[in-house]
Design a protein around this motif. Structure first.
Motif, PDB file in Angstrom:
ATOM      1  N   THR A  46      -0.777  -5.394  -4.205  1.00  0.00           N
ATOM      2  CA  THR A  46      -0.112  -4.591  -5.234  1.00  0.00           C
ATOM      3  C   THR A  46       1.231  -5.203  -5.575  1.00  0.00           C
ATOM      4  O   THR A  46       2.042  -5.474  -4.674  1.00  0.00           O
ATOM      5  CB  THR A  46       0.088  -3.143  -4.745  1.00  0.00           C
ATOM      6  OG1 THR A  46      -1.185  -2.572  -4.425  1.00  0.00           O
ATOM      7  CG2 THR A  46       0.755  -2.286  -5.813  1.00  0.00           C
ATOM      8  N   LEU A  99       4.771  -4.859  -6.465  1.00  0.00           N
ATOM      9  CA  LEU A  99       5.817  -3.849  -6.431  1.00  0.00           C
ATOM     10  C   LEU A  99       6.992  -4.221  -7.323  1.00  0.00           C
ATOM     11  O   LEU A  99       7.694  -3.337  -7.815  1.00  0.00           O
ATOM     12  CB  LEU A  99       6.309  -3.645  -4.988  1.00  0.00           C
ATOM     13  CG  LEU A  99       5.245  -3.192  -3.981  1.00  0.00           C
ATOM     14  CD1 LEU A  99       5.860  -3.030  -2.602  1.00  0.00           C
ATOM     15  CD2 LEU A  99       4.592  -1.885  -4.430  1.00  0.00           C
ATOM     16  N   SER A 123      -0.656  -2.485  -9.829  1.00  0.00           N
ATOM     17  CA  SER A 123       0.772  -2.253 -10.054  1.00  0.00           C
ATOM     18  C   SER A 123       1.196  -1.053  -9.238  1.00  0.00           C
ATOM     19  O   SER A 123       0.460  -0.064  -9.132  1.00  0.00           O
ATOM     20  CB  SER A 123       1.056  -2.000 -11.538  1.00  0.00           C
ATOM     21  OG  SER A 123       0.740  -3.149 -12.295  1.00  0.00           O
ATOM     22  N   GLY A 124       2.382  -1.132  -8.655  1.00  0.00           N
ATOM     23  CA  GLY A 124       2.857  -0.029  -7.825  1.00  0.00           C
ATOM     24  C   GLY A 124       4.349   0.095  -7.886  1.00  0.00           C
ATOM     25  O   GLY A 124       5.019  -0.545  -8.687  1.00  0.00           O
ATOM     26  N   ASN A 160       7.638   3.120  -6.691  1.00  0.00           N
ATOM     27  CA  ASN A 160       8.046   4.501  -6.929  1.00  0.00           C
ATOM     28  C   ASN A 160       9.559   4.545  -7.013  1.00  0.00           C
ATOM     29  O   ASN A 160      10.248   4.364  -6.005  1.00  0.00           O
ATOM     30  CB  ASN A 160       7.532   5.394  -5.795  1.00  0.00           C
ATOM     31  CG  ASN A 160       7.814   6.869  -6.028  1.00  0.00           C
ATOM     32  OD1 ASN A 160       8.700   7.220  -6.813  1.00  0.00           O
ATOM     33  ND2 ASN A 160       7.070   7.724  -5.349  1.00  0.00           N
ATOM     34  N   GLN A 174      13.160  -1.240  -7.404  1.00  0.00           N
ATOM     35  CA  GLN A 174      12.274  -0.278  -8.054  1.00  0.00           C
ATOM     36  C   GLN A 174      13.026   0.844  -8.758  1.00  0.00           C
ATOM     37  O   GLN A 174      12.396   1.670  -9.430  1.00  0.00           O
ATOM     38  CB  GLN A 174      11.299   0.317  -7.030  1.00  0.00           C
ATOM     39  CG  GLN A 174      10.349  -0.721  -6.450  1.00  0.00           C
ATOM     40  CD  GLN A 174       9.416  -0.133  -5.420  1.00  0.00           C
ATOM     41  OE1 GLN A 174       9.393   1.069  -5.187  1.00  0.00           O
ATOM     42  NE2 GLN A 174       8.638  -0.981  -4.780  1.00  0.00           N
TER      43      GLN A 174
END
Length: 316
Positions: A187, A189, A209-210, A212, A221
């Motif tokens: 994934t 990030l 895709s990741g 948070n 992020q």
């Protein structure tokens, strides 16, 4: 005062001495300058957060000198080891299970059971890690949320007097931070200096895709990040009144350009320095915004656009 150390044996020895004492030293990598502190010293790591004004729920990348050091810190699956062998040293960060016995400060991982690891390619960064003899936690060496530094004087502009020293290795070649990848499944990030297409070819599969922004499990992020003082307008095809215009390739006359020949490698290397120059020009002209020409969403363009979108996001 923050010391400015040379890229020689004396500079490396002084930097290592400061790091062993729990002080902070900025150093160049092939991507951007990192703000290094002993990853096993909680006080030093807390100092990184304090110097940057960084939210403490945002994890840090741990930089290592070699695979032996990396395997002391994290659990490597065969897939993770194959990626490390293919792309380390280089601009790839792997998020892997943290070994509890590794002694890494809880602040580094933000209390998570994973750790972000990278082996930098810059010869001065590698020499520092070898001289120091241990892992260094190192986010970008700038105030949190601001434009990342690609030269030693950029570090001093934001952190002079807040850190012990900066090891001056000249300009960074890649110019955007590392690509961050977690596994099981693979994934993305954070897009970065290693293009997604290159990773997908090596993996033989597409990347998910990741990430948070509310609860990051890796750096970079947060929604609003890499921000200059002036507002940023993206995909601009013309310059408006009260703007500084950054071009890319052919097009309307620009105040500054990321690459006159539309070279994404050149644009990535120039991105943060150009944003800084545009911000200074905006201040000098009393301009309220920085407009940026469209950048293709391919190869390193993904990383460039990721940083630009975060620079243009509403400010926290």
């Amino acid at each position: 005062m923050t010391e400015r150390l040379g890229a020689d044996a004396a500079g490396l020895a002084r930097a290592s001495t400061l790091l062993h004492a729990g002080a902070l030293v900025a150093f160049p990598t092939e991507t951007v300058y990192g703000l290094g502190g002993d990853a096993r010293n909680g006080t030093a790591v807390a100092g990184i957060f304090a110097a940057k004004g960084r939210p403490q729920f945002n994890p840090l990348i741990v930089h290592v000198a070699d695979m032996a050091m990396a395997e002391e810190i994290a659990v490597f699956t065969p897939q993770a080891r194959a990626l490390a062998q293919a792309f380390w040293p280089g601009p790839l960060t792997l998020v892997l299970p943290l070994r509890k016995e590794a002694g890494i400060s809880d602040l580094v991982s933000a209390g998570l059971e994973t750790v972000a690891l990278r082996m930098p390619a810059h010869p001065l960064a590698r020499a520092l890690l070898e001289t120091f003899g241990g892992p260094l936690a190192a986010p970008s060496a700038n105030p949190s949320g601001k434009v990342s530094p690609t030269e030693a004087h950029h570090v001093l502009e934001g952190l002079s007097g807040k850190i012990a020293a900066v090891l001056d290795g000249g300009a960074c070649a890649v110019g955007v931070e590392s690509t961050i990848l977690s596994l099981d499944p693979p994934t993305m990030l954070r897009p970065g200096g290693l293009p997604a297409e290159t990773l997908e070819e090596a993996l033989g599969a597409s990347l998910a895709s990741g990430g948070n922004a509310a609860k990051p499990n890796a750096p970079g992020q947060l929604t609003s990040h890499y921000a200059p003082g002036a507002a940023v307008r993206l995909n601009a095809t013309e310059k408006r009144d009260g703007e500084v215009f950054i071009g890319f390739g052919s097009g309307p006359k620009a105040d500054l350009t990321l690459s006159a020949t539309a070279d994404l490698v050149e644009a990535a290397a120039a991105l943060f320095a150009t944003l800084r120059a545009a911000d200074k020009l905006a201040t000098a002209r009393n301009a309220t915004a920085i407009a940026v020409a469209p950048i293709p969403e391919t190869g390193l363009g993904r990383a460039i656009n990721d940083r630009l979108r975060r620079a243009a996001a509403p400010r926290n």
